[in-house]
Design a protein around this motif. Structure first.
Motif, mmCIF file in Angstrom:
data_model
loop_
_atom_site.group_PDB
_atom_site.id
_atom_site.type_symbol
_atom_site.label_atom_id
_atom_site.label_comp_id
_atom_site.label_asym_id
_atom_site.label_seq_id
_atom_site.Cartn_x
_atom_site.Cartn_y
_atom_site.Cartn_z
ATOM 1 N N ASP A 1 0.865 -1.099 0.016
ATOM 2 C CA ASP A 1 -0.008 0.064 0.088
ATOM 3 C C ASP A 1 0.833 1.279 -0.094
ATOM 4 O O ASP A 1 1.873 1.232 0.878
ATOM 5 N N ILE A 2 0.683 1.936 -0.893
ATOM 6 C CA ILE A 2 1.575 3.263 -1.064
ATOM 7 C C ILE A 2 0.653 4.443 -1.329
ATOM 8 O O ILE A 2 -0.701 4.436 -1.411
ATOM 9 N N GLN A 3 1.175 5.629 -1.033
ATOM 10 C CA GLN A 3 0.374 7.041 -1.125
ATOM 11 C C GLN A 3 0.694 7.377 -2.523
ATOM 12 O O GLN A 3 1.345 8.286 -2.817
ATOM 13 N N LEU A 4 -0.091 6.640 -3.315
ATOM 14 C CA LEU A 4 -0.010 7.195 -4.950
ATOM 15 C C LEU A 4 -0.691 8.306 -5.128
ATOM 16 O O LEU A 4 -0.369 9.243 -6.183
ATOM 17 N N LEU A 5 -2.097 8.477 -4.626
ATOM 18 C CA LEU A 5 -2.680 9.749 -4.823
ATOM 19 C C LEU A 5 -2.613 10.856 -3.761
ATOM 20 O O LEU A 5 -1.910 10.533 -2.651
ATOM 21 N N PRO A 6 -3.146 12.121 -3.908
ATOM 22 C CA PRO A 6 -2.925 12.960 -2.611
ATOM 23 C C PRO A 6 -3.563 12.387 -1.318
ATOM 24 O O PRO A 6 -4.310 11.437 -1.225
ATOM 25 N N ARG B 1 -3.343 0.177 -3.134
ATOM 26 C CA ARG B 1 -2.739 -1.065 -3.014
ATOM 27 C C ARG B 1 -2.102 -1.292 -4.530
ATOM 28 O O ARG B 1 -2.773 -1.280 -5.779
ATOM 29 N N ILE B 2 -1.067 -1.522 -4.618
ATOM 30 C CA ILE B 2 -0.323 -1.794 -5.956
ATOM 31 C C ILE B 2 0.529 -3.072 -5.720
ATOM 32 O O ILE B 2 0.743 -3.792 -4.506
#
Length: 461
Positions: free
Chosen positions: A38-43, A50-51
């Motif tokens: 789980d990463i902070q892809l969006l603001p 989840r990637i």
């Protein structure tokens, strides 16, 4: 609901891995873990996404080595699905090419595979999943592989820029689970609604006026064709798909970066202090900053002379006189008018093809890795392949294991590439020397198209 975000794009610093040292069969390979994260892809207001990523990152860690070095990675599969890794653009030993179903078995969950190869050519390359790649690459399984020249260039610093798009469900902030959707398979491919550079947005890189940068651009998107321009930067294209141009080509107007392609730029920062230079993306009737370079101060009072060429990689030159002529006709897709094609060992209607998830054909047959090769080639023979795009969509054709020249209309050989973009109705000849033994995939790098029939292979003795 439409995802609305500030689309000004910037880069994040990657993690470098070294693969230097003496060859030792007993030495354990460094691990490269493919896993869910789980990463902070969006603001931050959207929460985490989840990637699937190498080392839980998207893009994965940068691998950087010197030309001629050995790369060793033990890929450990921590995913819920089988996977493999392709080292895109490297003239690699065939057993290390990472194509599940052709050069190796897919790596099962909780299993591992040791990749071990030499990198013969300096340049900008990348690595990505090659099992169900239309899904796994879209989930984030890719990273940069940089092979450095023996001698440093006359630059101040460089940036590796991986351009990508993500199809995000704005209600959940998660990647849309629409992999293999009929529209993507039959039309332009899976196009995202959120564009990133190195998995980030709304970040800037500080630069100084008159600095000289090397920018390594990689298109990791499933299907998006980036039309780019420079603003506040003066630049020269010095390499395509990792291979140096004979002479740098000054950037005038726009330039294209198709899926899987790479472009190396040398740029001078000419924007004034307090402003910014940009790599601009042009999309339909709008333009916006893909990457911005904030000019924080003045550097040298005068600019350098135009850059010279990069040192060439050692490639055999095709001899068109006496070359073996091959052809590849691309048909199908929505609005294509194809009535049917050979699928397996029988002629199938377009309706039967669609029911099995196939929409495209090469030379009248649904592509794949289980059938006969497009050609069986002698080692060292020159091939001239005529590719015809008889569809209404563009296709980025990628050849594994070898680079090729695009043949110019006057019969001369253009720059070396490993991926060529053909617009609708376009015909192009490519020429290469079949000097790397093995089974090599040839496919459209609009990854949904490859999954739906646009895939074949060649065999080099």
């Amino acid at each position: 609901m439409t995802l609305k975000l500030n689309r000004r794009q910037f880069i994040a610093t990657g993690t470098a891995f070294a693969a230097l040292g003496a060859r030792s069969a007993a030495a354990a390979s460094p691990e490269l873990n493919a896993r869910v994260a789980d990463i902070q892809l969006l603001p931050k207001d959207y929460g985490s996404t989840r990637i699937w990523g190498f080392e839980g990152m998207a893009p994965g860690p940068e691998i950087r080595v010197m030309q001629g070095a050995r790369v060793q990675r033990r890929l450990v599969n921590g995913l819920p699905d089988a996977t493999s890794t392709h080292w895109h653009g490297i003239r690699i030993d065939n057993a290390m090419d990472g194509v599940a179903g052709l050069t190796q078995e897919a790596i099962a969950p909780e299993a591992s595979f040791d990749y071990d190869f030499i990198v013969p050519d300096a340049g900008t390359y990348w690595y990505h999943a090659h099992n169900r790649s239309f899904e796994q690459v879209a989930r984030g399984l890719h990273g940069a592989l940089i092979v450095e020249e023996p001698d440093p260039l006359d630059i101040d610093h460089e940036e590796v820029l991986i351009l990508d798009d993500w199809l995000i469900d704005p209600d959940t902030a998660q990647i849309a689970e629409t992999f293999g959707a009929m529209h993507d398979l039959s039309h332009a491919g899976r196009l995202g609604n959120y564009i990133t550079t190195n998995g980030t947005y709304n970040l800037s890189k500080p630069v100084i006026r008159h600095e000289r940068l090397r920018l390594r651009l990689i298109n990791a998107a499933n299907a998006r064709i980036f039309r780019l321009a420079l603003d506040g930067l003066e630049g020269w294209i010095v390499a395509l798909d990792g291979m140096p141009l004979v002479q740098p080509r000054e950037v005038e107007g726009t330039f294209i970066l198709a899926p899987a392609q790479r472009i190396d730029l040398i740029v001078d920062v000419i924007a004034e202090t307090g402003s910014a230079g940009h790599i601009v993306q042009l999309d339909r009737n709008e333009s916006f900053s893909q990457v911005a370079f904030e000019v924080t101060g003045d550097g040298a009072k005068s600019r350098r002379a135009a850059p010279g060429p990069l040192p060439p990689n050692n490639h055999a030159m095709p001899q068109l006189a006496g070359a073996r002529d091959l052809s590849l006709l691309m048909e199908g897709g929505a609005m294509g008018g194809m009535r049917g094609a050979m699928m397996g060992r029988r002629m199938s209607s377009m309706r039967d093809m669609m029911q099995s998830g196939n929409f495209w054909a090469f030379n009248g047959s649904v592509g794949g890795m289980n059938g006969a090769p497009l050609a069986s080639l002698s080692h060292g023979e020159t091939v001239r392949l005529k590719i015809t795009n008889d569809t209404v969509f563009p296709h980025a054709m990628h050849l594994h294991g070898m680079h090729f020249h695009e043949v110019e209309p006057d019969g001369s050989l253009g720059p070396l590439r490993d991926t060529t973009l053909l617009e609708r109705g376009e015909v192009r000849d490519i020429a290469f020397v079949a000097d790397n033994p093995g089974k090599w995939l040839l496919h459209c790098h609009m990854l949904s198209h490859a999954a739906a029939g646009m895939m074949t292979w060649i065999e080099v003795a």
